[in-house]
Motif scaffolding. Structure first.
Motif, PDB file in Angstrom:
ATOM      1  N   CYS A   1      30.963  42.847  37.646  1.00  0.00           N
ATOM      2  CA  CYS A   1      31.704  41.639  37.250  1.00  0.00           C
ATOM      3  C   CYS A   1      33.187  41.823  37.504  1.00  0.00           C
ATOM      4  O   CYS A   1      33.865  40.938  38.019  1.00  0.00           O
ATOM      5  CB  CYS A   1      31.510  41.363  35.763  1.00  0.00           C
ATOM      6  SG  CYS A   1      30.112  40.301  35.432  1.00  0.00           S
ATOM      7  N   THR A   2      33.713  42.971  37.106  1.00  0.00           N
ATOM      8  CA  THR A   2      35.133  43.238  37.339  1.00  0.00           C
ATOM      9  C   THR A   2      35.287  43.806  38.752  1.00  0.00           C
ATOM     10  O   THR A   2      34.299  44.009  39.466  1.00  0.00           O
ATOM     11  CB  THR A   2      35.678  44.213  36.271  1.00  0.00           C
ATOM     12  OG1 THR A   2      34.746  45.264  36.109  1.00  0.00           O
ATOM     13  CG2 THR A   2      35.854  43.517  34.934  1.00  0.00           C
TER      14      THR A   2
ATOM     15  N   GLU B   1      43.564  35.568  31.678  1.00  0.00           N
ATOM     16  CA  GLU B   1      44.929  35.675  31.172  1.00  0.00           C
ATOM     17  C   GLU B   1      44.987  35.194  29.721  1.00  0.00           C
ATOM     18  O   GLU B   1      45.711  35.763  28.897  1.00  0.00           O
ATOM     19  CB  GLU B   1      45.796  34.752  32.031  1.00  0.00           C
ATOM     20  CG  GLU B   1      47.111  35.315  32.457  1.00  0.00           C
ATOM     21  CD  GLU B   1      47.765  34.357  33.456  1.00  0.00           C
ATOM     22  OE1 GLU B   1      47.059  33.644  34.200  1.00  0.00           O
ATOM     23  OE2 GLU B   1      49.003  34.328  33.459  1.00  0.00           O
TER      24      GLU B   1
ATOM     25  N   GLY C   1      41.063  37.614  35.931  1.00  0.00           N
ATOM     26  CA  GLY C   1      42.360  37.749  35.284  1.00  0.00           C
ATOM     27  C   GLY C   1      43.414  36.848  35.907  1.00  0.00           C
ATOM     28  O   GLY C   1      44.377  36.457  35.258  1.00  0.00           O
TER      29      GLY C   1
ATOM     30  N   PRO D   1      43.332  45.903  29.122  1.00  0.00           N
ATOM     31  CA  PRO D   1      43.180  44.453  29.237  1.00  0.00           C
ATOM     32  C   PRO D   1      42.467  43.928  28.002  1.00  0.00           C
ATOM     33  O   PRO D   1      41.596  44.588  27.448  1.00  0.00           O
ATOM     34  CB  PRO D   1      42.300  44.311  30.485  1.00  0.00           C
ATOM     35  CG  PRO D   1      41.474  45.556  30.521  1.00  0.00           C
ATOM     36  CD  PRO D   1      42.283  46.641  29.851  1.00  0.00           C
TER      37      PRO D   1
ATOM     38  N   PHE E   1      42.561  35.346  27.551  1.00  0.00           N
ATOM     39  CA  PHE E   1      41.998  36.454  26.765  1.00  0.00           C
ATOM     40  C   PHE E   1      43.042  37.560  26.616  1.00  0.00           C
ATOM     41  O   PHE E   1      43.279  38.067  25.508  1.00  0.00           O
ATOM     42  CB  PHE E   1      40.754  37.032  27.472  1.00  0.00           C
ATOM     43  CG  PHE E   1      39.468  36.364  27.080  1.00  0.00           C
ATOM     44  CD1 PHE E   1      38.874  36.628  25.858  1.00  0.00           C
ATOM     45  CD2 PHE E   1      38.826  35.480  27.937  1.00  0.00           C
ATOM     46  CE1 PHE E   1      37.672  36.025  25.490  1.00  0.00           C
ATOM     47  CE2 PHE E   1      37.631  34.866  27.584  1.00  0.00           C
ATOM     48  CZ  PHE E   1      37.058  35.143  26.355  1.00  0.00           C
ATOM     49  N   ASP E   2      43.665  37.939  27.726  1.00  0.00           N
ATOM     50  CA  ASP E   2      44.594  39.078  27.713  1.00  0.00           C
ATOM     51  C   ASP E   2      45.834  38.797  26.864  1.00  0.00           C
ATOM     52  O   ASP E   2      46.283  39.646  26.101  1.00  0.00           O
ATOM     53  CB  ASP E   2      45.013  39.438  29.148  1.00  0.00           C
ATOM     54  CG  ASP E   2      43.853  39.983  29.962  1.00  0.00           C
ATOM     55  OD1 ASP E   2      42.856  40.418  29.355  1.00  0.00           O
ATOM     56  OD2 ASP E   2      43.932  39.963  31.201  1.00  0.00           O
TER      57      ASP E   2
ATOM     58  N   HIS F   1      34.066  38.232  44.747  1.00  0.00           N
ATOM     59  CA  HIS F   1      33.540  37.906  43.405  1.00  0.00           C
ATOM     60  C   HIS F   1      32.430  36.862  43.494  1.00  0.00           C
ATOM     61  O   HIS F   1      31.376  36.975  42.876  1.00  0.00           O
ATOM     62  CB  HIS F   1      34.660  37.345  42.526  1.00  0.00           C
ATOM     63  CG  HIS F   1      35.495  38.393  41.852  1.00  0.00           C
ATOM     64  ND1 HIS F   1      34.951  39.368  41.047  1.00  0.00           N
ATOM     65  CD2 HIS F   1      36.836  38.606  41.843  1.00  0.00           C
ATOM     66  CE1 HIS F   1      35.918  40.141  40.562  1.00  0.00           C
ATOM     67  NE2 HIS F   1      37.066  39.700  41.042  1.00  0.00           N
TER      68      HIS F   1
HETATM   69  O1  KG4 Z   1      37.847  40.070  38.056  1.00  0.00           O
HETATM   70  P1  KG4 Z   1      38.717  40.982  37.310  1.00  0.00           P
HETATM   71  O2  KG4 Z   1      38.272  42.423  37.151  1.00  0.00           O
HETATM   72  O3  KG4 Z   1      40.132  41.105  37.948  1.00  0.00           O
HETATM   73  C1  KG4 Z   1      40.787  40.075  38.587  1.00  0.00           C
HETATM   74  O4  KG4 Z   1      40.483  39.822  39.773  1.00  0.00           O
HETATM   75  O5  KG4 Z   1      41.628  39.458  37.883  1.00  0.00           O
HETATM   76  O6  KG4 Z   1      38.970  40.315  35.870  1.00  0.00           O
HETATM   77  C2  KG4 Z   1      39.725  40.925  34.901  1.00  0.00           C
HETATM   78  C3  KG4 Z   1      39.794  39.998  33.709  1.00  0.00           C
HETATM   79  C4  KG4 Z   1      40.766  40.456  32.626  1.00  0.00           C
HETATM   80  O7  KG4 Z   1      41.544  39.356  32.242  1.00  0.00           O
HETATM   81  C5  KG4 Z   1      39.846  40.909  31.498  1.00  0.00           C
HETATM   82  O8  KG4 Z   1      40.426  40.778  30.220  1.00  0.00           O
HETATM   83  C6  KG4 Z   1      38.688  39.972  31.672  1.00  0.00           C
HETATM   84  O9  KG4 Z   1      38.510  39.892  33.073  1.00  0.00           O
HETATM   85  N1  KG4 Z   1      37.454  40.474  31.031  1.00  0.00           N
HETATM   86  C7  KG4 Z   1      36.863  39.881  29.972  1.00  0.00           C
HETATM   87  C8  KG4 Z   1      35.744  40.677  29.623  1.00  0.00           C
HETATM   88  N2  KG4 Z   1      35.685  41.722  30.494  1.00  0.00           N
HETATM   89  C9  KG4 Z   1      36.741  41.577  31.350  1.00  0.00           C
HETATM   90  N3  KG4 Z   1      37.185  38.765  29.296  1.00  0.00           N
HETATM   91  C10 KG4 Z   1      36.394  38.415  28.274  1.00  0.00           C
HETATM   92  N4  KG4 Z   1      35.322  39.122  27.865  1.00  0.00           N
HETATM   93  C11 KG4 Z   1      34.949  40.254  28.503  1.00  0.00           C
HETATM   94  N5  KG4 Z   1      33.879  40.936  28.103  1.00  0.00           N
END
Ligand code: KG4
Ligand code: ZN
Length: 367
Positions: free
Chosen positions: A317-318, A168, A141, A182, A170-171, A119
């Motif tokens: 980003c994810t 978390e 997350g 999510p 946010f979720d 990341h």
């Molecule tokens: O980096 P990632 O894909 O997975 C981990 O390594 O955890 O992050 C996922 C997290 C989730 O909590 C999701 O709700 C959050 O990123 N997320 C966002 C947005 N897009 C993804 N949170 C706020 N606004 C967004 N647009």
């Protein structure tokens, strides 16, 4: 130097191929991703066993797709990288197993990559890559950290969450509002129709004087507010029925207010990290880095202070395989990925819990 990378730490199967020849930033030759979000949605969160099984189903077809995109055979690959941790043990084992087996069959080295390093370095694949040193805000997350990054493998933890991660927060808030999983993207979408000042949610540790975060209390504050709006008993349980009693305007107002609280804390602490390190570059990475309000506020605050902000491409980003192949490529270029270690074991190796601070610039041993 062609590196094939696998990501399988949670609910996304990612495969990618990068070219890390020479000293230019590694180039992405192909990448493919399968998100399991739809499969887990019915359960309101990731079911680890289902995640592992789905990774098994997806990983080889995705690999074929990546090689087809690049127009290269598997035999052209020089090294294989996989996410070694942190993440779900069973899910990590799929990527690790496939990577080690493939590397062994090809007689090529294999490298276990730290998911957060992936990341952290992912903005190097953007059209506006950063330069070292920089401050990194890692918001996913499972993690919320501020790091000082002086180079590949040189990471100093400046502060982190003492409880929940920003993603978390946010979720969990989204779940209380009945917005599914999510929640981040859904919550920020609803927030567009709401007022960020409708409810005053706490900004924990905002003035703590250090660079740590805390988001657990926010969930309780949101629950209390949702109960109030639903005319439910304050001591009653958090049930899906609570959100059903709210109208769309109330949901939008709570969403906007909670998003504003999370974003304010992330922005203020990032600026404090910039100030305390004296650096003038900020890299934002991890799923929450896709949040539009966070980007808007960070851009505005940093422009004022002549600080450059770098983000990964929105689709990176994810979780994805590109950041894993990239991190391995950058490690190779930095002399941290030993080559020629083929045949030295290839045993599966995962670290479900793995602090980034353990990643020193010392050579990461290849299997
Ligand atoms: O980096 P990632 O894909 O997975 C981990 O390594 O955890 O992050 C996922 C997290 C989730 O909590 C999701 O709700 C959050 O990123 N997320 C966002 C947005 N897009 C993804 N949170 C706020 N606004 C967004 N647009
Ligand atoms: Zn992640």
């Amino acid at each position: 130097m062609l590196i094939l990378g696998f990501e399988s730490s949670c609910d996304e199967t990612g495969v990618a191929l990068v070219d890390a020849s020479g000293s230019a930033v590694p180039r992405l030759l192909g990448h493919a991703l399968h998100s399991q979000i739809e499969m887990h949605q019915a359960y309101g969160g990731v079911v680890p066993e289902l995640a592992s099984r789905d990774h098994i189903r997806r990983v080889l077809p995705l690999t074929d797709a990546v090689l087809a995109q690049a127009g290269l055979p598997l035999s052209a690959v020089d090294a294989i990288a996989y996410t070694r941790g942190p993440g779900l043990a069973g899910a990590l084992l799929v990527g690790s197993g496939v990577a080690c087996a493939m590397a062994m069959a090809l007689g090529k080295p294999v490298l276990g990559v730290h998911h957060l390093e992936g990341h952290l370095l992912s903005p190097f694949l953007s059209t506006d890559p950063p330069e070292f040193p920089f401050v990194a805000l890692l918001v996913s997350g499972g993690h919320t950290q501020l790091m000082r990054v002086d180079g590949v493998g040189h990471y100093e933890l400046l502060g982190e969450t003492i409880d929940d991660a920003a993603g978390e927060a946010f979720d969990k808030s989204a779940k209380l509002l009945g917005l599914g999983y999510p929640g981040g993207p859904a919550l920020s979408q609803r927030a567009e129709q709401g007022s960020a000042t409708a409810y005053k949610f706490p900004r924990p540790l905002l003035h703590s004087g250090d660079l740590d975060f805390s988001f657990a209390g926010l969930k309780t504050a949101v629950l209390t507010q949702v109960k109030r709006l639903a005319h439910a008993r304050p001591e009653g349980p958090a049930t899906p029925q609570l959100a059903e009693a709210l109208n769309a305007a109330q949901i939008a107002d709570v969403a906007a207010s909670v998003q504003a609280a999370i974003v304010e804390v992330l922005v203020k602490k990032s600026l404090a990290a910039i100030e305390s390190t004296g650096l003038n570059r900020l890299v934002v990475a991890g799923g929450v880095g896709a949040n539009a309000l966070l980007r808007e506020q960070l851009n505005a605050a940093c422009e004022k202070r002549r600080v450059r902000v770098h983000y990964p491409e929105l689709h990176l980003c994810t979780d994805n395989g590109a950041m894993i192949a990239l991190a391995a490529g950058l490690r190779f270029q930095a002399g941290l990925l030993p080559t020629g270690a083929a045949g030295a074991g290839y045993h599966f190796d995962v670290r479900p819990r793995w602090p980034l601070s353990e990643l020193t610039s010392a050579t990461t041993p290849a299997a």
